[in-house]
Design a protein around this motif. Structure first.
Motif, PDB file in Angstrom:
ATOM      1  N   VAL A  16      41.665  48.878  47.183  1.00 38.56           N
ATOM      2  CA  VAL A  16      42.470  49.119  48.373  1.00 38.56           C
ATOM      3  C   VAL A  16      43.905  48.722  48.032  1.00 38.56           C
ATOM      4  N   ALA A  17      44.760  49.723  47.926  1.00 40.11           N
ATOM      5  CA  ALA A  17      46.173  49.515  47.626  1.00 40.11           C
ATOM      6  C   ALA A  17      46.975  50.462  48.516  1.00 40.11           C
ATOM      7  N   PRO A  18      47.246  50.065  49.746  1.00 28.83           N
ATOM      8  CA  PRO A  18      47.915  50.968  50.683  1.00 28.83           C
ATOM      9  C   PRO A  18      49.374  51.249  50.305  1.00 28.83           C
ATOM     10  N   ASN A  45      38.083  34.565  34.965  1.00 25.58           N
ATOM     11  CA  ASN A  45      37.638  35.923  35.248  1.00 25.58           C
ATOM     12  C   ASN A  45      36.144  36.093  35.022  1.00 25.58           C
ATOM     13  N   GLU A  46      35.637  35.507  33.957  1.00 27.35           N
ATOM     14  CA  GLU A  46      34.196  35.582  33.679  1.00 27.35           C
ATOM     15  C   GLU A  46      33.396  34.878  34.768  1.00 27.35           C
ATOM     16  N   TYR A  47      33.886  33.735  35.216  1.00 23.90           N
ATOM     17  CA  TYR A  47      33.195  32.992  36.271  1.00 23.90           C
ATOM     18  C   TYR A  47      33.162  33.823  37.558  1.00 23.90           C
ATOM     19  N   ILE A  48      34.313  34.394  37.921  1.00 24.45           N
ATOM     20  CA  ILE A  48      34.388  35.202  39.141  1.00 24.45           C
ATOM     21  C   ILE A  48      33.426  36.386  39.048  1.00 24.45           C
ATOM     22  N   SER A  49      33.421  37.061  37.922  1.00 23.35           N
ATOM     23  CA  SER A  49      32.516  38.195  37.728  1.00 23.35           C
ATOM     24  C   SER A  49      31.057  37.765  37.883  1.00 23.35           C
ATOM     25  N   ASN A 107      46.072  43.585  39.426  1.00 27.62           N
ATOM     26  CA  ASN A 107      46.042  43.359  37.973  1.00 27.62           C
ATOM     27  C   ASN A 107      45.295  42.087  37.581  1.00 27.62           C
ATOM     28  N   HIS A 108      44.237  41.791  38.273  1.00 22.39           N
ATOM     29  CA  HIS A 108      43.506  40.538  38.070  1.00 22.39           C
ATOM     30  C   HIS A 108      42.645  40.495  36.817  1.00 22.39           C
ATOM     31  N   GLN A 109      42.217  41.603  36.297  1.00 23.96           N
ATOM     32  CA  GLN A 109      41.413  41.716  35.077  1.00 23.96           C
ATOM     33  C   GLN A 109      39.988  41.175  35.190  1.00 23.96           C
ATOM     34  N   VAL A 110      39.480  41.012  36.405  1.00 23.94           N
ATOM     35  CA  VAL A 110      38.075  40.645  36.581  1.00 23.94           C
ATOM     36  C   VAL A 110      37.239  41.897  36.378  1.00 23.94           C
TER      37      VAL A 110
END
Length: 181
Positions: A158-160, A120-124, A144-147
């Motif tokens: 976006v959550a249709p 998550n830290e890397y992605i951020s 719910n990825h927590q990034v």
């Protein structure tokens, strides 16, 4: 959302509706904010055409959205680092094995949590480095990825509505599978 071989037709129909709704929502956001400059997709540690091929193998629907954005000038950026990603995935696989020893379960779980934090830290960090001021990016990532993206980046989720249908379908089929057991 991902689907694989032998995916029930009913689920695929709901997924198709979901992706149509995502496409519409993204188009509405683009009409208000401008065209997308950067695209990020979970599970893809490559940029450009190589990354695009990887997305196509993962998900035809997100691939189509990415191609459309790239035709308008967006760039697909690697958001994962292979070593971190594979470590996270391997710890996840270990948890799915049905381990029996409490000490082993605890060690594997702790390692899984730690690798998830690193991921998550890397992605951020990659998103922060890739996006310039006033650029628009899309992150395709599971719910719910927590990034945590930097506070100077405005986020629109976006959550249709079809997502709720998918969740109900999954719960129903899990309950039916439990009854059969």
């Amino acid at each position: 959302l991902y689907s694989g071989e032998n995916t029930p037709k009913e689920y695929l129909e709901i997924c198709k509706k979901y992706w149509e709704q995502v496409k519409k929502h993204l188009a509405e956001l683009e009409s208000k904010l401008g065209n997308v400059n950067r695209i990020f997709h979970e599970l893809v540690p490559a940029s450009g055409e190589e990354g695009c091929r990887a997305v196509k193998e993962l998900n035809e629907e997100s691939h189509g959205l990415i191609l459309a954005a790239m035709e308008k000038g967006a760039c697909l950026e690697a958001v994962e680092e292979t070593e971190i990603l594979t470590e996270f995935m391997d710890w996840n696989r270990c948890l799915l094995l049905g381990l029996q020893n409490a000490k082993v379960i605890t060690q594997v779980y702790d390692a899984y949590i730690e690798s998830g934090k690193k991921r998550n830290e890397y992605i951020s960090r990659k998103i922060d480095e890739a996006l310039d001021n006033d650029e628009i990016g899309i992150l395709f990532m599971r719910e719910n990825h927590q990034v945590q993206v930097p506070s100077d980046i405005q986020v629109f989720y976006v959550a249709p509505p079809a997502l709720d249908e998918i969740k109900r379908w999954v719960r129903q089929h899990e309950a039916e599978a439990s009854k059969e057991e």
